[in-house]
Enzyme design. Structure first.
Site, PDB file in Angstrom:
ATOM      1  N   SER A  94       4.284  18.995  -7.939  1.00 29.35           N
ATOM      2  CA  SER A  94       4.774  19.745  -6.798  1.00 29.35           C
ATOM      3  C   SER A  94       6.154  19.209  -6.419  1.00 29.35           C
ATOM      4  O   SER A  94       6.904  18.725  -7.275  1.00 29.35           O
ATOM      5  CB  SER A  94       3.772  19.614  -5.651  1.00 29.35           C
ATOM      6  OG  SER A  94       4.178  20.354  -4.551  1.00 29.35           O
ATOM      7  N   TYR A 146      12.044  28.182  -3.941  1.00 28.28           N
ATOM      8  CA  TYR A 146      11.421  26.975  -4.506  1.00 28.28           C
ATOM      9  C   TYR A 146      10.415  26.380  -3.528  1.00 28.28           C
ATOM     10  O   TYR A 146       9.304  26.024  -3.895  1.00 28.28           O
ATOM     11  CB  TYR A 146      12.514  25.961  -4.850  1.00 28.28           C
ATOM     12  CG  TYR A 146      12.020  24.741  -5.597  1.00 28.28           C
ATOM     13  CD1 TYR A 146      11.589  24.823  -6.919  1.00 28.28           C
ATOM     14  CD2 TYR A 146      11.992  23.487  -4.979  1.00 28.28           C
ATOM     15  CE1 TYR A 146      11.150  23.701  -7.603  1.00 28.28           C
ATOM     16  CE2 TYR A 146      11.558  22.363  -5.659  1.00 28.28           C
ATOM     17  CZ  TYR A 146      11.134  22.471  -6.975  1.00 28.28           C
ATOM     18  OH  TYR A 146      10.700  21.347  -7.652  1.00 28.28           O
ATOM     19  N   LYS A 188       6.234  25.828  -4.238  1.00 30.38           N
ATOM     20  CA  LYS A 188       5.552  24.525  -4.281  1.00 30.38           C
ATOM     21  C   LYS A 188       4.545  24.400  -3.125  1.00 30.38           C
ATOM     22  O   LYS A 188       3.503  23.763  -3.287  1.00 30.38           O
ATOM     23  CB  LYS A 188       6.578  23.389  -4.255  1.00 30.38           C
ATOM     24  CG  LYS A 188       7.470  23.327  -5.505  1.00 30.38           C
ATOM     25  CD  LYS A 188       6.696  23.033  -6.789  1.00 30.38           C
ATOM     26  CE  LYS A 188       7.633  22.736  -7.955  1.00 30.38           C
ATOM     27  NZ  LYS A 188       6.936  22.481  -9.230  1.00 30.38           N
TER      28      LYS A 188
HETATM   29  N1  LIG Z   1      13.924  16.676 -10.779  1.00 23.77           N
HETATM   30  C1  LIG Z   1      13.526  16.565  -9.525  1.00 23.77           C
HETATM   31  O1  LIG Z   1      14.218  15.943  -8.683  1.00 23.77           O
HETATM   32  C2  LIG Z   1      12.223  17.163  -9.080  1.00 23.77           C
HETATM   33  C3  LIG Z   1      11.848  16.992  -7.741  1.00 23.77           C
HETATM   34  C4  LIG Z   1      10.642  17.517  -7.298  1.00 23.77           C
HETATM   35  C5  LIG Z   1       9.825  18.191  -8.195  1.00 23.77           C
HETATM   36  N2  LIG Z   1      10.196  18.362  -9.493  1.00 23.77           N
HETATM   37  C6  LIG Z   1       9.268  19.075 -10.388  1.00 23.77           C
HETATM   38  O2  LIG Z   1       9.016  18.273 -11.532  1.00 23.77           O
HETATM   39  C7  LIG Z   1       8.740  19.123 -12.666  1.00 23.77           C
HETATM   40  C8  LIG Z   1       9.660  18.749 -13.831  1.00 23.77           C
HETATM   41  O3  LIG Z   1      10.997  18.908 -13.366  1.00 23.77           O
HETATM   42  P1  LIG Z   1      12.264  18.361 -14.152  1.00 23.77           P
HETATM   43  O4  LIG Z   1      13.163  17.788 -13.139  1.00 23.77           O
HETATM   44  O5  LIG Z   1      11.859  17.576 -15.326  1.00 23.77           O
HETATM   45  O6  LIG Z   1      12.905  19.758 -14.591  1.00 23.77           O
HETATM   46  P2  LIG Z   1      13.760  20.197 -15.858  1.00 23.77           P
HETATM   47  O7  LIG Z   1      14.481  19.053 -16.438  1.00 23.77           O
HETATM   48  O8  LIG Z   1      14.506  21.400 -15.414  1.00 23.77           O
HETATM   49  O9  LIG Z   1      12.614  20.643 -16.901  1.00 23.77           O
HETATM   50  C9  LIG Z   1      11.813  21.735 -16.608  1.00 23.77           C
HETATM   51  C10 LIG Z   1      10.752  21.811 -17.676  1.00 23.77           C
HETATM   52  O10 LIG Z   1       9.917  22.936 -17.397  1.00 23.77           O
HETATM   53  C11 LIG Z   1       9.867  23.740 -18.575  1.00 23.77           C
HETATM   54  N3  LIG Z   1       9.609  25.142 -18.303  1.00 23.77           N
HETATM   55  C12 LIG Z   1      10.244  25.985 -17.462  1.00 23.77           C
HETATM   56  N4  LIG Z   1       9.720  27.216 -17.557  1.00 23.77           N
HETATM   57  C13 LIG Z   1       8.713  27.156 -18.477  1.00 23.77           C
HETATM   58  C14 LIG Z   1       7.792  28.076 -19.013  1.00 23.77           C
HETATM   59  N5  LIG Z   1       7.775  29.372 -18.637  1.00 23.77           N
HETATM   60  N6  LIG Z   1       6.887  27.644 -19.939  1.00 23.77           N
HETATM   61  C15 LIG Z   1       6.886  26.354 -20.334  1.00 23.77           C
HETATM   62  N7  LIG Z   1       7.754  25.431 -19.880  1.00 23.77           N
HETATM   63  C16 LIG Z   1       8.647  25.838 -18.960  1.00 23.77           C
HETATM   64  C17 LIG Z   1      11.222  23.542 -19.225  1.00 23.77           C
HETATM   65  O11 LIG Z   1      11.178  24.001 -20.559  1.00 23.77           O
HETATM   66  P3  LIG Z   1      12.500  24.620 -21.286  1.00 23.77           P
HETATM   67  O12 LIG Z   1      13.295  23.447 -21.796  1.00 23.77           O
HETATM   68  O13 LIG Z   1      11.924  25.473 -22.359  1.00 23.77           O
HETATM   69  O14 LIG Z   1      13.256  25.401 -20.244  1.00 23.77           O
HETATM   70  C18 LIG Z   1      11.349  22.040 -19.074  1.00 23.77           C
HETATM   71  O15 LIG Z   1      10.551  21.384 -20.024  1.00 23.77           O
HETATM   72  C19 LIG Z   1       8.942  20.563 -12.169  1.00 23.77           C
HETATM   73  O16 LIG Z   1       7.697  21.125 -11.824  1.00 23.77           O
HETATM   74  C20 LIG Z   1       9.803  20.387 -10.928  1.00 23.77           C
HETATM   75  O17 LIG Z   1       9.652  21.449 -10.013  1.00 23.77           O
HETATM   76  C21 LIG Z   1      11.379  17.864  -9.957  1.00 23.77           C
END
Ligand SMILES: NC(=O)c1ccc[n+]([C@@H]2O[C@H](COP(=O)([O-])OP(=O)(O)OC[C@H]3O[C@@H](n4cnc5c(N)ncnc54)[C@H](OP(=O)(O)O)[C@@H]3O)[C@@H](O)[C@H]2O)c1
Length: 230
Positions: free
Chosen positions: A135, A152, A156
């Site tokens: 989340s 967003y 969440k």
């Molecule tokens: N980064 C932060 O500060 C932060 C903070 C709070 C929460 N989050 C949450 O943490 C999780 C991971 O975030 P992240 O920062 O690692 O993001 P990220 O670097 O943008 O990576 C997103 C991941 O989700 C995959 N994805 C998106 N749409 C998809 C689909 N339809 N089917 C399968 N895979 C899909 C992407 O695959 P592709 O490479 O194919 O696009 C990628 O592997 C997310 O749920 C995000 O909301 C992140």
């Protein structure tokens, strides 16, 4: 016997760091991503770890989700991390909401995690596994002091609601569910100014999940194990 993790969005960011963290700890990892052929960092881990299996999966392709669940019919998942996520548009304000993007964000962040939990419930039930939904604090009502980010935030917040119901419905089978906030993480989504690295986030989240106890079922936690208000 080693434990098994199933994770989505394992090709980059937090998902990749979690995959590496669990492999390093001797877990079997079933890592999914949309396009394994271009997932170079993920596929490179196969050289290092023989307990890694990679599967192609777009989390919004529910026929493919059902097919993969059938393919993995006999597997037992100790941990199921719904990590894949999509932020959607940035920099828009009230009055500029893109409805198609909102639908897309909801599909990936809210609907797909529940559909995956449903599809892979047999593998979770057989090992009384834990569902961890990635989340964000941005889905917290109490933490929302700045407004905006309607798309967003709402996706969440709705995922948190899904998590709470899963945590109650799964009780009968010993399946638990938690929501996680990974911190503000230096990934494509979090951007370069974020406060922690994917490794720091994954290390903290793994510690929280390794030490999960049933009283935490249905909770919402950050990488330090702090409880986040809804
Ligand atoms: N980064 C932060 O500060 C932060 C903070 C709070 C929460 N989050 C949450 O943490 C999780 C991971 O975030 P992240 O920062 O690692 O993001 P990220 O670097 O943008 O990576 C997103 C991941 O989700 C995959 N994805 C998106 N749409 C998809 C689909 N339809 N089917 C399968 N895979 C899909 C992407 O695959 P592709 O490479 O194919 O696009 C990628 O592997 C997310 O749920 C995000 O909301 C992140």
């Amino acid at each position: 016997m080693s434990k098994t993790l199933f994770i989505t969005g394992a090709n980059r960011g937090i998902g990749l760091a979690l995959t590496r963290a669990y492999l390093s700890d001797g877990w079997q990892v079933m890592a999914t991503c949309r396009d394994p052929e271009s997932a170079n960092e993920l596929t490179a881990l196969i050289e290092e770890f023989d307990k890694l299996e990679i599967f192609a999966l777009d989390v919004t392709d529910y026929d493919a989700v059902a097919d993969l669940s059938n393919e993995l019919g006999d597997a037992d998942f100790d941990l199921f991390i719904n990590n894949a996520g999509y932020y959607g548009p940035k920099g828009y304000g009230f009055g500029e909401t893109d409805v198609d993007e909102w639908r897309k964000v909801f599909e990936i962040n809210t609907i797909a995690p529940l559909k995956l939990a449903e599809a892979f419930y047999p593998q979770l039930k057989s090992s009384q596994g834990l569902i961890a939904n990635m989340s964000s604090k941005m889905g917290s009502m109490e933490d929302n002091g700045s407004g905006g980010s309607y798309i967003y935030r709402s996706s969440k917040a709705a995922l948190n609601s899904v998590t709470k119901s899963l945590s109650l419905d799964g009780l009968v089978d010993g399946v638990n569910a938690v929501a996680l906030h990974p911190g503000w993480v230096q990934t494509d989504m979090g951007g370069p100014n974020a406060l922690i690295t994917p490794l720091e986030s994954a290390t903290g989240l793994k510690y929280v999940l390794d030490n999960f106890s049933e009283e935490q079922n249905g909770g919402f936690f950050d990488p330090k194990g702090n409880s986040i208000p809804w």
